[in-house]
Design a protein around this motif. Structure first.
Motif, PDB file in Angstrom:
ATOM      1  N   ARG A   1       0.833  -1.205   0.000  1.00  0.00           N
ATOM      2  CA  ARG A   1       0.000   0.000   0.000  1.00  0.00           C
ATOM      3  C   ARG A   1       0.861   1.245   0.000  1.00  0.00           C
TER       4      ARG A   1
ATOM      5  N   GLN B   1       2.411   1.961  -3.415  1.00  0.00           N
ATOM      6  CA  GLN B   1       1.505   2.676  -4.328  1.00  0.00           C
ATOM      7  C   GLN B   1       1.686   4.176  -4.257  1.00  0.00           C
TER       8      GLN B   1
ATOM      9  N   ASP C   1      -5.554   4.309   9.467  1.00  0.00           N
ATOM     10  CA  ASP C   1      -5.525   4.051   8.024  1.00  0.00           C
ATOM     11  C   ASP C   1      -5.187   5.331   7.259  1.00  0.00           C
TER      12      ASP C   1
ATOM     13  N   TYR D   1      -4.195   5.700   4.351  1.00  0.00           N
ATOM     14  CA  TYR D   1      -4.379   5.655   2.898  1.00  0.00           C
ATOM     15  C   TYR D   1      -5.783   6.062   2.468  1.00  0.00           C
TER      16      TYR D   1
END
Lengths: 697, 432
Positions: free
Chosen positions: A39, A42, B254, B256
């Protein structure tokens, strides 16, 4: 020491725990550096921007290395209105009129040509600034400008361009620069000139006005000019090849894009370039054509003369090196005929709004809108449009019949004083009327009746296969777009009627290039006589199709044709001399054949049909052609001229025939071309006396 | 013979040197040249012409000056004769509280707390207050434009001093709930609470360090444990009260979800760390510092160190911190005076925890917080006060030959790490 111990224990515990935590952090750093999570990967983007560098396009040369199409760098001026000098107090642009004035003078362009545009943009920018809450007074120069300055060209955000110039493909996505919101940021690019001459560029540079920039562009130029425009073709505004050799040899000419990338900061400004981040563009290769610019020029000149002298709607010319099959000149002239009217097609029910009139001259060459825009975009009728060869086709059929040995040269055929009925009941007429003719005189006098009888002696397959072996019905693949293969009737539809028609060049459609190539069969001498070359438009150093010889007819048959056609050419020369005494002596002997065929109507427009009783032709309008090669003793060049639709006033005087219209053009072109090539003049022995009697068609 | 204090000094010096160099590297920027230069206008990197110039630029920079002041402060503090001043304390030992001096501790605590709260509150005084990134943590010094001071830094170290004095002088009472622990915790809560209002991270750090001092001073574990829920509730209340803190916590779990929004800082920090790819891009060749990673010279400087110097640089920094902590521990253990022991423990706890929290934030193991890496992240006040505290720690190192000899073997690795961590240290030393 109770308390001391307690502090020590606490201290030790804290230092221990913290140290352990720090070691975990060290491990975490190792993990992030050596195997980051997918992740995260990316989100790891290269902090670089790349700009692709357009390659220089290869030049197109003629066979002697003259430049027909070249690329060069040119400068054009654009203005970034946000950078124009401003008054510190008011914030208004200072001395705008003076700037426009001096710029106009330096560029040699009227001030209103760009001044108005500039003022509009400044007004628009003012409007946008009023709407936008924050307008950077002096924002950082964008990546585009920086790289433009570095490499000498700039990207153009606007697409409108009249110039044929090398523009970069839009890879703004790669730029990674700040996202520009529509209608919020000021317009920073106003092009105020086309590509300028060097002196003007120097003057603009000397002005040194902030906000006035020069950008470099690659410009495609065509020094070959109008005579070769249709062969070379041209590029579009985005350097896309649109026609001609530019299009068909695009891959060779294009070269490979280069690339420069640089590390940028978050606002897109370049920071540095890595040593391996510059790949220069590979320039395209040069393309040498078989065209000789000088021959092309004189051929065009003579063709134009022929078209105008004959009040014709157009003319086509192909000049080919008979030994190599190389096209050294190829011209296509279209003339506007003011009195021509559209052909009155019949309605679907057969009724006519306007009756077909024998007095009217109809439009035979249909309007070419692209040619009106640019001659380089027009149809090249030497490869894209067919015509019926008429009598110029007879030598081919005659040679086939002769080599098959079904008729002796001296064998006499009954030609019925100009009118003869075929066994299946078709009436054939001759212009020159003879009771009977020897087979060799059939070709000399161009007897349709004789040719019909000759063709009846061979099978349909024999004739049809021969026609195909001459290269008719298939593309020559000389490397021009949209070439037509011509029309040869299919085996199934090849009837007795067809056999007869083809024997005197009807019911077959050929392109001028096909015709010139096929005529090389007779222009080649010795053992090569009767062989067909591969037609080429490019110089021999491109060995794409090396086939130079393909035997089609027997050498002796070919030599016979050459002998007979020498007399035909002599007849034509005699006719020329009658008209103009100054055109009575020629350095080079030639041999050739004329042909005159009614122009086919072509396909009816949608919802219309042929008028009743019309056989599919413009009855009083002709394609008059002449094909010849010279010098006769050792031919070097084949020349075909088609005069499309010579003026109707010529017909009553029987001057519309190929020998009257196209013949003189061929004669002059061959004379001048061979002189230019330094070919020794023909000896007296190769000159032939013209036979008595009228010129045959 | 290298003494433990010397090791601590060298560690601190190495970290400061690295700090100056890395702040210089992370602070690099591209300056555009005037567009009036003509058609070929563009940006050029305005950089130094030679290595010598570059070194001079770094040494003479603002961080260079701060480092000089920090080293000066450290040396001055290290030369204080603490042993002689507190020699009596050793003899008094346990009896301190009984002999009636416990009142001194309580008074010191009360007065000290009030002073510290007042110091922190100066950040709210109009005219002094200096706002950066919407947070009021700084005060602008009147008369010196551009010079700002972070009062919470003073309070951070001041609280350790106050608690050490309190703990030492009320040693016996510390075991008692109302008389020992509660006043201390009240002081911690007051100072920590005021700081936390400006800067939650530093507040939590101060509370942790203060609690550690109280526990070390003799407070009972179970009594202390009673307050843990209250502290946690306080932290939660502060988080919930400010939406941006809540976002940061959510983002931590999180990042992202909003890579261009709330998660940007954390992701860019991890991208920077990851960018080192083991060997590092090389000093000065980091990319994230060019506007991609915010706070690159301050709280997130360690990310740039990882990017440019790779694992070697990161492990070097961490190693120096560990050596510094264990050397400091040796000094604390050898020290006899309780007040010094407690102060030393407070200093070690503060530095260690601060480093740990900073690294956790930078490497994405903790929610984004404004906590500097001690002695490394750019910050004048922080460098000088931390160096001064370490100077006091060095001053505690007793001049006992046998003790030094005993410890010498234990920390033989110290100088080695030093060499790794501060390659550019020499010219900086010469400059000071």
């Amino acid at each position: 020491m109770m308390r001391a111990t307690r502090t020590d224990i606490a201290a030790r515990a804290i230092v221990g725990v913290v140290s352990a935590g720090l070691l975990i952090m060290a491990a975490r750093v190792g993990q992030l550096q050596l195997s980051p999570s997918p992740r995260l990967v990316q989100h790891i983007q290269p902090r670089t921007s790349a700009v692709s560098l357009p390659p220089d396009r290869g030049p197109i040369l003629d066979r002697r290395g003259r430049e027909l199409a070249t690329s060069r760098f040119g400068w054009q001026v654009f203005i970034d209105p946000t950078e124009l000098p401003r008054d510190k107090k008011t914030g208004q642009i200072k001395d705008l009129d003076a700037i426009i004035g001096s710029l106009a003078e330096a560029m040699g362009v009227p001030a209103d040509e760009f001044g108005e545009k500039l003022l509009l943009v400044i007004a628009e920018n003012g409007r946008r600034a009023a709407n936008a809450p924050v307008m950077p007074e002096d924002g950082p120069p964008s990546v585009r400008e920086f790289v433009g300055g570095l490499l000498g060209f700039k990207r153009e955000p606007e697409t409108s361009t009249v110039l044929v110039s090398m523009d970069d493909e839009d890879d703004a996505a790669e730029q990674g620069g700040p996202i520009v919101e529509p209608y919020k940021n000021p317009i920073r690019y106003v092009r105020v000139s086309g590509v300028l001459e060097k002196e003007k560029v120097d003057k603009v540079r000397a002005l040194n006005i902030s906000g006035v920039h020069l950008e470099q562009r690659l410009v495609r130029e065509y020094p070959g000019g109008a005579p070769v425009a249709a062969i070379i073709g041209r590029l579009g505004g985005q350097l896309d090849p649109q026609s001609g050799a530019e299009r068909s040899h695009n891959e060779l000419l294009t070269g490979e894009r280069g690339r420069v990338s640089f590390v940028r900061d978050s606002t897109g400004r370049p920071i540095w370039m890595n040593p391996d981040s510059y790949e220069p563009a590979t320039p395209g290769k040069s393309l040498r054509l078989s065209i000789d610019l000088e021959l092309q020029r004189l051929a065009t000149e003579e063709l134009v003369r022929g078209v105008y002298e004959n009040n014709a709607a157009g003319g086509r010319l192909v000049l080919m090196d008979s030994m190599t099959g190389e096209i050294v000149a190829m011209a296509d002239v279209v003339r506007h005929v003011p009195e021509a009217v559209p052909f009155p097609w019949a309605n679907a029910d057969g009724s006519m709004d306007v009756p077909v009139s024998h007095g009217d001259r109809y439009i035979t060459i249909f309007e070419d809108t692209m040619r009106a825009i640019d001659p380089a975009l027009g149809r090249n009728r030497c490869v894209q449009d067919v015509y019926e060869p008429g009598s110029t086709f007879k030598p081919f059929v005659w040679a086939v019949v002769t080599q098959l040995g079904v008729i002796g040269l001296e064998e006499h055929l009954p030609t019925g004083n100009g009118q003869w009925r075929t066994p299946y009941g078709r009436t054939i007429n001759d212009v020159k009327k003879f009771p009977s003719l020897a087979w060799q005189d059939v070709l000399l006098h161009s007897s349709n009746i004789g040719m019909t009888q000759g063709a009846m002696r061979i099978s349909r397959d024999q004739l049809r296969n021969a026609v195909l072996s001459f290269g008719f019905g298939s593309k020559t693949d000389i490397g021009l777009p949209a070439e037509t293969p011509g029309i040869v009737t299919s085996r199934k539809d090849w009837t007795q009627w067809t056999q007869t028609s083809v024997s005197f060049g009807q019911e077959i459609a050929v392109t001028p290039v096909q015709m010139a190539r096929a005529f090389c069969i007779f222009a080649r001498t010795g053992p090569l006589a009767g062989t067909l070359p591969t037609a080429r438009l490019i110089a021999p150093e491109y060995p794409d199709r090396p086939e130079l010889f393909r035997r089609v007819v027997d050498p002796r048959a070919a030599e016979e044709v050459r002998r007979i056609l020498s007399a035909v050419a002599a007849q034509m020369e005699a006719r020329m001399a009658e008209n103009d005494k100054s055109e009575s002596h020629w350095k080079y002997a030639i041999f050739g054949k004329s042909g005159t065929a009614q122009i086919p109507l072509g396909k009816a427009p949608k919802g219309k049909r042929r008028p009743p009783g019309n056989k599919g032709y413009f009855e009083k309008q002709f394609n008059s052609s002449f094909i010849a090669a010279g010098p006769t003793e050792n031919p070097r060049l084949v020349c075909l001229v088609v005069i499309d639709d010579p003026g109707p006033e010529l017909r009553p005087r029987l001057r519309h025939f190929g020998s009257h219209t196209a013949g003189p053009v061929v004669r002059r072109v061959l004379e001048r071309s061979l002189t230019y090539l330094g070919v020794p003049p023909s000896p007296e022995s190769s000159r032939v006396e013209a036979p008595a009697g009228p010129v045959a068609e | 013979m290298i003494r433990t204090g010397h090791v601590v000094f060298l560690c601190a010096l190495g970290l400061l040197t690295l700090g100056v160099v890395m702040v210089g590297s992370a602070g690099m920027e591209v300056k555009p040249v005037s567009p009036a230069a003509g058609a070929a206008s563009g940006a050029r990197v305005a950089g130094p012409g030679s290595v010598g110039e570059a070194v001079a630029q770094v040494v003479l920079s603002k961080p260079g000056l701060y480092m000089a002041l920090a080293v000066l402060a450290m040396c001055s503090m290290a030369m204080l004769p603490l042993d002689r001043w507190f020699a009596g304390m050793r003899a008094v030992g346990v009896g301190g509280a009984r002999s009636g001096r416990g009142g001194i501790g309580l008074a010191a605590l009360g007065v000290g707390t009030l002073v510290l709260v007042g110091i922190v509150a100066t950040a709210y005084v109009p005219g002094l207050s200096h706002t950066v990134n919407n947070s009021r943590r700084w005060i602008a010094v009147p008369g010196l434009s551009g010079l700002t001071i972070q009062p919470s830094e003073f309070a951070k170290w001041g609280l350790i001093v106050v608690l050490a004095v309190y703990g030492a002088w009320r040693a016996v009472a510390m075991r008692k709930f109302w008389k020992g622990l509660v006043p201390g915790l009240l002081a911690v809560a007051a100072v920590g609470g005021v700081i936390a209002h400006q800067d939650l991270g530093t507040g939590v750090l101060v509370v942790c360090a203060g609690s550690a001092v109280l526990l070390a001073a003799g407070a009972r574990w179970w009594q202390f444990a009673l307050f843990i829920p209250a502290m946690a509730a306080g932290v939660v209340a502060l988080i919930v009260a400010n939406p941006y803190r809540l976002t940061r916590i959510e983002t931590f779990f999180d990042p992202y979800v909003q890579p261009r929004g709330a998660g940007y800082h954390m992701i860019q920090s991890m991208v920077a760390v990851s960018g080192g790819e083991g060997t590092g891009r090389g000093l000065g060749f980091g990319l994230q510092k060019y506007g991609y990673l915010p706070e690159d010279t301050t709280d997130f400087l360690f990310a740039i160190i990882c990017e440019e110097l790779g694992i070697v640089g990161a492990v070097g920094v961490i190693g120096v911190f560990i050596v510094l902590l264990w050397s400091g521990l040796t000094i604390v253990r050898r020290q006899q005076a309780p007040v010094l022991k407690l102060f030393g423990l407070g200093v070690l706890t503060t530095i260690g925890l601060q480093a740990l929290i900073n690294l956790a934030v930078v490497t994405g193991l903790g929610p984004t917080k404004g906590i500097a890496l001690p002695l490394v992240s750019s910050g004048g006040t922080g460098w000088i006060l931390t160096a001064a505290s370490i100077g006091l720690l060095i001053a505690m190192d007793p001049e006992v030959e046998e003790a030094a000899a005993e410890e010498a073997g234990e920390h033989g690795g110290g100088p080695l790490v030093e060499v790794e961590a501060a390659p550019a240290g020499a010219p900086v030393l010469a400059g000071t």
